[in-house]
Design an enzyme around this catalytic site. Structure first.
Site, mmCIF file in Angstrom:
data_model
loop_
_atom_site.group_PDB
_atom_site.id
_atom_site.type_symbol
_atom_site.label_atom_id
_atom_site.label_comp_id
_atom_site.label_asym_id
_atom_site.label_seq_id
_atom_site.Cartn_x
_atom_site.Cartn_y
_atom_site.Cartn_z
ATOM 1 N N GLY A 1 0.899 -1.347 0.060
ATOM 2 C CA GLY A 1 -0.026 -0.032 0.025
ATOM 3 C C GLY A 1 0.751 1.214 0.065
ATOM 4 C CG ASN B 1 1.559 3.516 -5.681
ATOM 5 O OD1 ASN B 1 1.920 4.330 -6.355
ATOM 6 N ND2 ASN B 1 2.082 2.105 -5.994
ATOM 7 C CG ASN C 1 -3.832 -1.279 -12.530
ATOM 8 O OD1 ASN C 1 -3.841 -1.170 -11.215
ATOM 9 N ND2 ASN C 1 -3.301 -1.934 -13.449
ATOM 10 C CG HIS D 1 1.290 -2.491 -15.463
ATOM 11 N ND1 HIS D 1 1.160 -3.694 -14.679
ATOM 12 C CD2 HIS D 1 2.383 -2.731 -16.202
ATOM 13 C CE1 HIS D 1 2.095 -4.773 -15.403
ATOM 14 N NE2 HIS D 1 2.523 -4.061 -16.377
ATOM 15 C CB THR E 1 -10.553 -1.593 -21.100
ATOM 16 O OG1 THR E 1 -9.203 -2.412 -21.351
ATOM 17 C CG2 THR E 1 -10.592 -0.399 -21.358
ATOM 18 C CD GLU F 1 -5.884 -5.740 -24.525
ATOM 19 O OE1 GLU F 1 -4.733 -6.079 -24.857
ATOM 20 O OE2 GLU F 1 -6.499 -4.932 -24.926
ATOM 21 C CG LEU F 2 -3.840 -8.542 -17.200
ATOM 22 C CD1 LEU F 2 -4.631 -7.950 -15.902
ATOM 23 C CD2 LEU F 2 -3.229 -9.565 -17.127
ATOM 24 C CG ASP F 3 -1.713 -5.156 -16.676
ATOM 25 O OD1 ASP F 3 -2.223 -4.633 -16.009
ATOM 26 O OD2 ASP F 3 -0.963 -6.073 -16.494
ATOM 27 C CD GLU G 1 4.336 1.964 -9.239
ATOM 28 O OE1 GLU G 1 3.966 1.751 -8.089
ATOM 29 O OE2 GLU G 1 4.665 1.081 -9.909
HETATM 30 C C1 GAR Z 1 3.045 -1.220 -7.576
HETATM 31 O O1 GAR Z 1 4.475 -1.342 -8.019
HETATM 32 C C2 GAR Z 1 2.253 -1.347 -8.698
HETATM 33 O O2 GAR Z 1 2.488 -0.833 -9.845
HETATM 34 C C3 GAR Z 1 2.107 -2.663 -8.848
HETATM 35 O O3 GAR Z 1 2.192 -3.440 -7.607
HETATM 36 C C4 GAR Z 1 3.096 -2.253 -6.687
HETATM 37 C C5 GAR Z 1 2.136 -2.239 -5.350
HETATM 38 O O4 GAR Z 1 3.019 -1.399 -4.446
HETATM 39 N N1 GAR Z 1 1.004 -3.278 -9.533
HETATM 40 C C6 GAR Z 1 0.784 -4.183 -10.239
HETATM 41 O O5 GAR Z 1 1.806 -4.891 -10.880
HETATM 42 C C7 GAR Z 1 -0.487 -4.394 -11.187
HETATM 43 N N2 GAR Z 1 -0.408 -5.323 -12.119
HETATM 44 P P1 GAR Z 1 2.112 -0.920 -3.376
HETATM 45 O O6 GAR Z 1 1.322 -1.784 -2.701
HETATM 46 O O7 GAR Z 1 3.567 -0.557 -2.500
HETATM 47 O O8 GAR Z 1 1.342 0.450 -3.632
#
Ligand code: GAR
Length: 213
Positions: A15, A17, A108, A110, A142, A144-146, A175
């Protein structure tokens, strides 16, 4: 949209982000109204509690299939009336039913420069391919994944000697900067998804979205 914009954040783990979104919200036009986790152990649940944000845990292991889990998620979200659903390290693939239910209201983040490297293990794949640049993308979700339209890229140079771990650290830092900016653009009404594309004001965004720093 009523101000501020109500955001529901979906997490599965650390968490960080989510934390960046919470920290930026005090000076912004959105508020993190609730946090939902599919993982009861997610550290992000503690981050939410520390910020007095209500949390809901819906453990995917309690469900026999994806559709019933997603229906429980939809029901929980409907109770919260979010303006925007923000996936922040939410590691479950969402069903078509979920995506259609909240169409144009899910974003999302990524860890790659989409459309490069959808899926997992993105940092190692970028190194193995000999790329000079890597980064993170925020996109509308959407079916479609990513694969939904990209809203923003943050670019990180790959240095000689980088490992997946060192690269991941720098991507993560980016991020944390771009996600609150994108949520704030949505909250201001400037950012929308229409006709399968991302739009900022009256401009359709290019395939790489906007480059944020
Ligand atoms: C982040 O780097 C995010 O981009 C990735 O998971 C991490 C979560 O970090 N998401 C994916 O890979 C989704 N496909 P966090 O829990 O510290 O925010």
């Amino acid at each position: 949209m009523a101000s501020p914009c109500n955001v529901a954040v979906l997490i599965s783990g650390n968490g960080s982000n989510l934390q960046a979104l919470i920290d930026a919200s005090s000076e912004s036009n959105y508020r993190v109204a609730a946090v939902i986790s599919n993982n009861p152990e997610a550290y992000g649940l503690q981050r939410a509690a520390a910020a007095s944000i209500p949390t809901v845990t819906i453990n995917h292991r309690d469900f026999t299939d994806r559709v019933s889990f997603d229906r429980a998620l939809i029901a929980a979200l409907e109770n919260l009336h979010p303006d925007l659903i923000v996936l922040a390290g939410f590691m479950r693939i969402l069903s078509a039913e979920f995506v259609q239910h909240f169409a144009h209201r899910i974003v999302n983040i990524h860890p790659s420069l989409l459309p490069r490297y959808p899926g997992t293990n993105t940092h190692q794949r970028a190194i193995d391919a000999g790329d000079s640049e890597h980064g993170a993308s925020v996109h509308f979700v959407t079916e479609e994944l990513d694969g939904g339209p990209v809203i923003a890229h943050a670019v990180v140079a790959i240095q000689p000697g980088d490992t997946a771990a060192t690269l991941q650290q720098r991507v993560h830092a980016e991020e944390h900067k771009i996600y609150p900016q994108v949520v704030s653009l949505f909250a201001s009404g400037r950012l929308r998804m229409r006709d399968g594309k991302a739009w900022l004001d009256s401009d359709e965004l290019p395939a790489n979205g906007i480059r944020l720093e």
